[in-house]
Design a protein around this motif. Structure first.
Motif, PDB file in Angstrom:
ATOM      1  N   MET A 155     -72.239 -62.080  50.795  1.00 25.68           N
ATOM      2  CA  MET A 155     -72.656 -60.725  50.452  1.00 25.68           C
ATOM      3  C   MET A 155     -71.465 -59.845  50.065  1.00 25.68           C
ATOM      4  N   THR A 156     -70.265 -60.369  50.200  1.00 21.24           N
ATOM      5  CA  THR A 156     -69.042 -59.574  50.058  1.00 21.24           C
ATOM      6  C   THR A 156     -68.551 -59.485  48.625  1.00 21.24           C
ATOM      7  N   GLY A 157     -68.704 -60.567  47.853  1.00 19.44           N
ATOM      8  CA  GLY A 157     -68.147 -60.609  46.509  1.00 19.44           C
ATOM      9  C   GLY A 157     -66.636 -60.705  46.552  1.00 19.44           C
ATOM     10  N   ALA A 158     -65.977 -60.293  45.482  1.00 21.95           N
ATOM     11  CA  ALA A 158     -64.515 -60.295  45.436  1.00 21.95           C
ATOM     12  C   ALA A 158     -63.984 -59.355  46.515  1.00 21.95           C
ATOM     13  N   LEU A 159     -62.929 -59.776  47.205  1.00 26.43           N
ATOM     14  CA  LEU A 159     -62.429 -59.015  48.348  1.00 26.43           C
ATOM     15  C   LEU A 159     -61.114 -58.315  48.004  1.00 26.43           C
ATOM     16  N   TYR A 160     -61.131 -56.982  48.136  1.00 21.71           N
ATOM     17  CA  TYR A 160     -59.927 -56.162  47.980  1.00 21.71           C
ATOM     18  C   TYR A 160     -59.535 -55.649  49.367  1.00 21.71           C
ATOM     19  N   VAL A 161     -58.262 -55.771  49.725  1.00 23.51           N
ATOM     20  CA  VAL A 161     -57.768 -55.252  50.996  1.00 23.51           C
ATOM     21  C   VAL A 161     -56.867 -54.058  50.691  1.00 23.51           C
ATOM     22  N   ALA A 162     -57.244 -52.885  51.190  1.00 22.86           N
ATOM     23  CA  ALA A 162     -56.584 -51.643  50.822  1.00 22.86           C
ATOM     24  C   ALA A 162     -55.603 -51.182  51.898  1.00 22.86           C
TER      25      ALA A 162
END
Length: 522
Positions: free
Chosen positions: A200-207
């Protein structure tokens, strides 16, 4: 890269404010700016400037409102659909709402039909309804907005975590956003990297939202993601003045009538994993078959009962132990009485031991014997095998794979490699690693045998059992990914994965492997 629970990220937020003097408003503004940063990238890639933000009344909604304000300032056409009445917003979320309105952001609440139309026309939908503190089932306007967004087919960017998904368990009990991408703040959350939440997350960006490094170092976090850089640090380059004895001698005890392939594949896994020498010991009944298939390994027969290991097989195994550095046992052995006897005896020997498949099945009902092993043990169960060891139904293991792996590691005092989509590796002190390599093409027979051999090979080359398990699981999954890229997922064979282990190792050692995590920072 460490992975956090909802409680751990809340503790980071609390200490950022109380111990380091960072106001909540500053954290929210940083989070919103990072969401806007990701949104700008996605809009450039996909085209269009129409953005619809779905905002709840909590701090997650506040992050979305800050993003809306920044996007409005950069020229995007931004509409915010509120999941609550304006007077229900409080604290920093209320201030973010007021700032967005002052900046000219269009705010709407309460018209489901109009909301559906607006979402359908968006180039990008930003989900900021519920955050990491969410529990239970989404209801009311929040649920309606989730369902509308999912129906729309629009690209959805989730803020911190897809709304409806539970941060610690990776499950959802009602409507849940199916995100195309997620910007998570500070550190990834468990629910984003464990299945089923990962889908359910899709591509993951860590900010990066400004947590001081001293704070990150001070908060104990026991779970982490395995990265190519971590594995690269574990794999030391080979010196020029070495020989086959330098890289370990692996003894594999495997096979029975009808399961010769397990012995062959585990041998291939060890050889392709870099072992200097591999001996594969099999029941006499299948020795001619295995010996004809194994070229780089040394096949040797063991006493049998006509199809599987016999009770007297251990005498020859003891002779072989004298010259080996590590033992891998279990693939294709069957659960015959002689097999149980050999596994029990191996637990009492002074060689590191990797147990898989039937090496674990014969311990069902007496798995506490693992805790009494004389030397380090690594077990590599799938959920069904671990369920038998823990006397728990398989669905319970699947529902909490991280917890199950930790429980088994502590109870049995061994390293546990719980094989699944996003494999979990745990050790007795509670530390655990999550491996994100691998693909559905690896859901076929023999894959675990290759992993068993590769893991034993890395222990034979001098890695500590936990490090070897982490590296082997990552490289095994990466080899599967390389195979899938080359020939496709359907029809991918265990031998294809074994053959690509050297390619995976080379990519990681050369620094060529890029993990599918995007970091957002200045």
């Amino acid at each position: 890269m460490r992975v956090v629970t909802a409680a751990e990220i809340a503790e980071l937020d609390r200490r950022a404010t109380e111990d380091h003097g960072i106001p909540v408003a500053q954290l929210m503004d940083a989070a919103g700016r990072r969401v806007a940063q990701a949104a700008e990238v996605l809009l450039r890639e996909r085209g269009g400037r129409r953005v619809v933000v779905l905002a709840g009344k909590g701090n997650n909604g506040g992050d979305g409102l800050v993003a809306a304000r920044h996007l409005r300032g950069s020229g995007a056409e931004v509409t915010v659909l509120l999941a609550a009445q304006k007077q229900e917003f409080a604290g920093e979320a209320a201030r973010a709402l007021a700032a967005a309105a002052e900046a000219g952001v269009s705010l709407h609440v309460g018209d489901a039909e109009q909301h559906q139309s607006m979402i359908a026309k968006a180039d990008l939908v930003i989900d900021a309804l519920f955050g990491t503190g969410f529990r239970g089932v989404a209801r009311g306007e929040g649920a309606a907005l989730i369902e509308a967004a999912n129906r729309s087919g629009r690209f959805i960017l989730a803020v911190d975590i897809p709304s409806g998904l539970q941060a610690d368990t990776a499950i959802w009990d009602g409507p849940c956003i199916r995100a195309s991408a997620t910007v998570t703040m500070g550190l990834p959350k468990l629910g984003l990297v464990l299945f089923p939440g990962a889908e359910m997350t899709g591509a993951l960006y860590v900010a990066d939202i400004g947590y001081p490094q001293a704070l990150l170092d001070a908060v104990p976090i026991a779970t982490w993601l395995v990265t190519a850089a971590k594995v690269q640090a574990l794999l030391q380059p080979r010196r020029p003045d070495t020989h086959k004895g330098t890289y370990g001698h692996v003894l594999i005890v495997a096979g029975s009538v009808g399961f010769t392939g397990a012995a062959v594949l585990s041998t291939m896994g060890a050889a392709r994993g870099g072992a200097g020498l591999v001996t594969v010991a099999v029941p006499q009944a299948v020795y001619p078959v295995v010996a004809s298939k194994v070229t780089e390994g040394m096949a040797t027969p063991l006493a049998d009962d006509g199809s599987a290991l016999g009770p007297s097989a251990m005498a020859r195994v003891d002779e072989l132990l004298a010259s080996c550095d590590v033992v891998a046992a279990g693939p294709g052995l069957s659960t015959a009485p002689g097999v149980a006897r050999v596994i029990e005896e191996l637990l009492g020997r002074d060689k590191p031991l990797v147990l898989d498949a039937d090496g674990l099945n014969v311990l069902a009902g007496r798995a506490d014997r693992l805790a009494k092993a004389r030397s380090p043990v690594v077990i590599t169960p799938h959920p069904g095998e671990l369920g038998r060891l823990l006397k728990q139904p398989t669905p319970k293991i699947v529902d909490d794979r991280l917890g199950a792996a930790r429980t088994a590691a502590a109870r049995f005092r061994c390293v546990v490699v719980l094989k699944s989509a996003h494999t979990v590796v745990a050790k007795p002190d509670g530390e655990a690693a999550i491996v994100r390599t691998g693909n559905p093409g690896m859901a076929s027979g023999g894959m675990g045998d290759v992993l068993t051999g590769a893991l034993a090979a890395l222990i034979g080359q001098g890695l500590a059992p936990f490090d070897a398990a982490v590296a082997a699981a990552y490289l095994h999954g990466l080899a599967g990914d390389l195979g899938a890229q080359e020939i496709g997922q359907v029809g991918l064979l265990a031998s294809d994965v074994a053959d690509r282990l050297p390619h995976a190792i080379r990519r990681v050692q050369a620094g060529l492997q890029v993990d599918p995590i995007h970091e957002l920072r200045d």
